[in-house]
Design a protein around this motif. Structure first.
Motif, mmCIF file in Angstrom:
data_model
loop_
_atom_site.group_PDB
_atom_site.id
_atom_site.type_symbol
_atom_site.label_atom_id
_atom_site.label_comp_id
_atom_site.label_asym_id
_atom_site.label_seq_id
_atom_site.Cartn_x
_atom_site.Cartn_y
_atom_site.Cartn_z
ATOM 1 N N HIS A 156 0.845 -1.183 0.000
ATOM 2 C CA HIS A 156 0.000 0.000 0.000
ATOM 3 C C HIS A 156 0.886 1.240 0.000
ATOM 4 O O HIS A 156 1.621 1.487 0.958
ATOM 5 N N MET A 157 0.837 2.012 -1.075
ATOM 6 C CA MET A 157 1.634 3.227 -1.206
ATOM 7 C C MET A 157 0.844 4.429 -0.693
ATOM 8 O O MET A 157 -0.329 4.611 -1.042
ATOM 9 N N ILE A 158 1.498 5.250 0.121
ATOM 10 C CA ILE A 158 0.874 6.450 0.676
ATOM 11 C C ILE A 158 1.793 7.627 0.390
ATOM 12 O O ILE A 158 2.974 7.604 0.766
ATOM 13 N N LYS A 159 1.281 8.651 -0.265
ATOM 14 C CA LYS A 159 2.087 9.804 -0.637
ATOM 15 C C LYS A 159 2.172 10.778 0.532
ATOM 16 O O LYS A 159 1.168 11.283 1.022
ATOM 17 N N GLY A 160 3.394 11.025 0.976
ATOM 18 C CA GLY A 160 3.616 11.968 2.064
ATOM 19 C C GLY A 160 3.769 11.290 3.409
ATOM 20 O O GLY A 160 3.371 10.131 3.607
ATOM 21 N N ILE A 161 4.372 12.046 4.349
ATOM 22 C CA ILE A 161 4.610 11.507 5.695
ATOM 23 C C ILE A 161 4.102 12.505 6.732
ATOM 24 O O ILE A 161 4.734 12.761 7.744
ATOM 25 N N GLY A 162 2.970 13.109 6.438
ATOM 26 C CA GLY A 162 2.387 14.010 7.419
ATOM 27 C C GLY A 162 1.957 13.254 8.659
ATOM 28 O O GLY A 162 1.713 12.040 8.627
ATOM 29 N N GLU A 163 1.872 13.961 9.766
ATOM 30 C CA GLU A 163 1.515 13.314 11.038
ATOM 31 C C GLU A 163 0.149 12.639 10.959
ATOM 32 O O GLU A 163 -0.068 11.569 11.530
#
Length: 257
Positions: A156-163
């Motif tokens: 599962h790819m998730i764009k970004g590493i925001g909290e």
């Protein structure tokens, strides 16, 4: 006139000292940690998965496919990106052995700086589910193209590493292994660490890459080792391993792979 040795010479000397001073579980009295060091970290036997991954690496290194970048521009050959964002086989094999030993059903990767870490971490079991939080546009595009072909719905790819994104993943996923790599800012590292502490389980294992690569990472690693929630921490110089198992006595060990 004598001159001081260059930085890379000093680093090489430190690594050599680390290799011979901390090997074969020298000075380790915990049976669990002794097995971890001698049977996993320092293991020299080859696993079948190494050959499978090497075949995939070879195919990708000579691939004629191209990747459409998110931010536009000329499409880039897969082979070019693979060489640019490579991972030494020795380091990848360490990641495989750790995953094979702890057997997580769910893995969370935070900002992996290369493609192959995912291949090695997922190779021990076809049933592993991995969530990759990636903010690097090129690596996100490359991973999004290749991993569905290799692992189907297991990646599962998730764009970004925001909290918010990280919290949503860790809240939903019982992460057995968390891999933290290319984050270099103190405030972001601390924010990520607080999220990990909030959702970690007794069996959670955290692998931090580059714990000595710069002063910020060094301080981050030192704080992790001293934190009251961590029990066993293992310093491999290039990597740090963090355990929260309350049955283990709190201590930082040093080892070499």
């Amino acid at each position: 006139m004598r001159t001081l040795p260059k930085n890379h010479t000093i680093r090489k000397g430190i690594l050599l000292y680390h290799r011979f001073r901390y090997r074969k579980g020298h000075g380790v009295h915990s049976p669990f940690v002794f097995r971890l060091i001698t049977k996993v970290i320092e293991e020299k036997l080859r696993y079948y998965a190494y050959d499978d991954i090497n075949l995939i690496r070879k195919k990708l290194h000579y691939s004629q496919e191209v990747v459409e970048l998110i931010d536009g521009g000329t499409p880039v050959p897969v082979s070019t990106l693979i060489r640019k964002y490579d991972l030494p086989g020795k380091e990848g094999e360490l990641l495989f052995r750790l995953a094979n030993y702890f057997k997580p059903t769910h893995i969370v990767q935070i900002a992996p700086g290369e493609l192959y870490s995912t291949l090695y971490l997922n190779a021990y079991s076809v049933g592993t589910t991995t969530y990759i939080l990636q903010e690097h546009n090129t690596l996100y595009a490359l991973s999004g193209k290749l991993f569905p072909l290799l692992y189907g719905e297991g990646i599962h790819m998730i764009k970004g590493i925001g909290e918010d994104r990280l919290e949503a993943v860790l809240e939903e996923v019982p992460a057995g292994l968390i891999y933290l790599d290319k984050i270099a800012e103190t405030s972001r590292l601390e924010a990520i660490w607080q999220k990990i502490l909030l959702f970690k389980k007794n069996h959670t294992v955290v692998v931090v890459k580059g714990v000595h690569e710069n002063p910020i990472k060094k301080k981050f690693w030192k704080d992790i080792c001293a934190h009251p929630e961590t029990t066993v921490t293992v310093d491999l110089y290039k990597y740090g391993i963090v355990l929260f198992n309350k049955k283990l006595h709190k201590r930082t060990y040093k080892a070499h792979f």
